[in-house]
Design an enzyme around this catalytic site. Sequence first.
Site, PDB file in Angstrom:
ATOM      1  N   ASP A   1      -7.998  56.478 -50.409  1.00 26.61           N
ATOM      2  CA  ASP A   1      -9.108  55.775 -51.039  1.00 26.61           C
ATOM      3  C   ASP A   1      -8.843  54.271 -51.134  1.00 26.61           C
ATOM      4  OD1 ASP A   1      -7.052  56.191 -52.810  1.00 26.61           O
ATOM      5  OD2 ASP A   1      -8.236  57.276 -54.292  1.00 26.61           O
TER       6      ASP A   1
ATOM      7  N   ASP B   1      -8.707  72.697 -45.352  1.00 27.91           N
ATOM      8  CA  ASP B   1      -7.461  72.433 -44.632  1.00 27.91           C
ATOM      9  C   ASP B   1      -6.469  73.579 -44.764  1.00 27.91           C
ATOM     10  OD1 ASP B   1      -7.759  70.153 -43.179  1.00 27.91           O
ATOM     11  OD2 ASP B   1      -6.260  68.993 -44.265  1.00 27.91           O
TER      12      ASP B   1
END
Length: 757
Positions: free
Chosen positions: A460, A136
């Site tokens: 998550d 990224d």
Amino acid sequence: MADSSSSLLPLCERISHKSYILRIVDLTILVLLFSLLWYRILHMCENNTIWLVAFLCESCFSFMWLIITCIKWSPAEDKPYPNRLDERVHDLPSVDMFVPTADPVREPPIIVVNTVLSLLAVNYPANKLACYVSDDGCSPLTYFSLKEASKFVKIWAPFCKKYNVRVRAPFRYFLNPLVATDDSVFSKDWKMMKREYVKLCRKVEDATGDSHWLDADDDFEAFSNTKPNDHSTIVKVVWENKGGVGDEKEVPHLVYISREKRPNYLHHYKTGAMNFLLRVSGLMTNAPYMLNVDCDMYANEPDVVRQAMCVFLQNSKNSNHCAFVQFPQNFYDSYTNELVVLQHYMKRGVAGIQGPIYIGSGCFHTRRVMYGLSSDDLEDDGSLSSVASREFLSEDSLVRKYGSSKELVKSVVDALQRKSNPQKSLANLVEAAQEVGHCHYEYQTSWGNLGWLYDSVAEDTNTSIGIHLRGWTSSFISPDPPAFLGSTPSVGPEAIVQHRRWATGSIEVLFNKQSPLIGFRRKIKFRQRLAYFWVLMCIRSIPELVYCLLPAYCLLNNSALFPKGPCLGIIVTLVGMHCLYTLWQFMILGFSVKSWYVSQSLWRIIATSSWLFSIQDIILKLLGISKIGFIVAKKNMPETRSGYESKSKPSQGEDDGLKLELGKFEFDSSCHFIPGTFIMLVNLAALAGFLVRLQRSSYSHGGGGGSALAETCGCAMIVMLFFPFLKGLFEHGKYGIPLSTLSKAAFLTVLFASYHL
């Protein structure tokens, strides 16, 4: 394809760890907590407002312990038998491996390289594996490092498999000195591998120091005029396994990707990167299973992929309904063993309900589940039901859910129907992969509601509860040695910031559509909901902060906090039993008393800093004042990792030379350390004031104040738990509390000491 013969031994077994002794201890502590609450209710009118405040705090602690007791009631885990896999499965399924990174400064490329090397060298057919690295930060340095790693792995993977090397991350493997004789074949190969690894490290370090020479290479043209938050999609096939002969066939696919990012477009941080990985891998290799690890979490067990496949390929209805297999998150340089203890008891407890919570790394996912399937969409044999086929496989539905890429839609259909993908040239799929990486590709699609879920920086927890709400189960495997090992941030600012992000993301889940507070008709078990409430235990930070100040307030104001007479035994028994219980949990796993003390201290500090400010972040977000950002935790690599010869030779212990000195705590001038410093100063002031009054023999024993012995012990215990701050008063540099922090905390202490309810 799996053999369905029932006469063969199972690939994995569910192991129950129920203990009636632990249940009795948990229930006893719970009874003591409720007894304390009942005592306060009975005597509330006889005491001042302090008792009401204490009652509210203790109610929160009792509620959390009730949740913990429910979660730990029926612990379990799955035990795989990877040595049986070849006998039972004739054609192993493919696995795509995801390694996301975001910042070449905070996540040095050599760390990423070691993680990738450990994954590429696992004991699994190389033609069944593909490793995708998502960058990224769009860093040419990361791409360069992967190119060099692809050359090194051609000799590293065969070396590991030839000599059955267990630790296949070179920086860890070469920590231990060579013990073989100099004239042995292994010795020669070992020295050659060490030299090659040193060369690799030097190339990466040289490029880190001066990357301008990369501009001369046409392969890096795509990185020209790019910024981390403003660049086009880049997809590079670093290495493609085409079969071949010799060592080349031992190396899986390696692909570098960096999605398009523009300043005015939402990119959803790591969650968006994971969804891009899901799309690109679906286009290129479309493996039915996917592993994702953080860029610093290397594979410490070469059979880890085979262990996970034992769960997925077991011939049972449960295996068809298993969405993911989660391994524990362990660290080789941990400053506290609390996470190990936490996972040993709490993760096993959750695993005994509907399955463990996805923790963002060390997890094997099922691609079909990530594409949005519910457990009810499958028949008993794992095939799609007729209703699900109509819902998911219609052309309009596919485009609406997954986007306009025809190649991606075709791969999604193949994945949902469990069709094997024909071998394709990865180079021919680069253009299609770039298309699904455009920053506008996800608009007016279901991405973010399927795949990794948006609306939280803790992707998550959010994704995990979304999976369990759809009726899926998950599996927990905790092998010895650990399957994955990673690095922890330094003790202090970096650790505090990371825990703040985790806590903020966990609280965010309460306020989105995946919240465990709503949707009680969804397909998630009640105790599994409680497990997600336990993840949100960071909301207890305010009661924790207040309770750390109550004994000091009572000493300063000559009032009572704890029961008097025989009823004081409730508090004494409760505190003593809890301390002995948690100490036993540490020692039974082989940890020392000092390790237990450091862990207790650190978690109190985290509760009154990271968790406290995470609540502030959520409030500001709900009020629309500010947005929550994603802060990349800095990954530290000790000098011994670089591959250069070290003057000090570590012993054979896996963790020798890498453990941080217990008790060393770093500070900076951020607001995170004001609450801890404030708590320390208040309790020191209360103890000092009590000693002065005691010396003058003018301390009154009446007025409901009691002997103040219990309150004094409470202050002393809090000082012990915040001992790093006491040391910080006398240290200098990064280990000392900055003057600005100290002055703010001192001002608050003066206000607190002069205030009367």
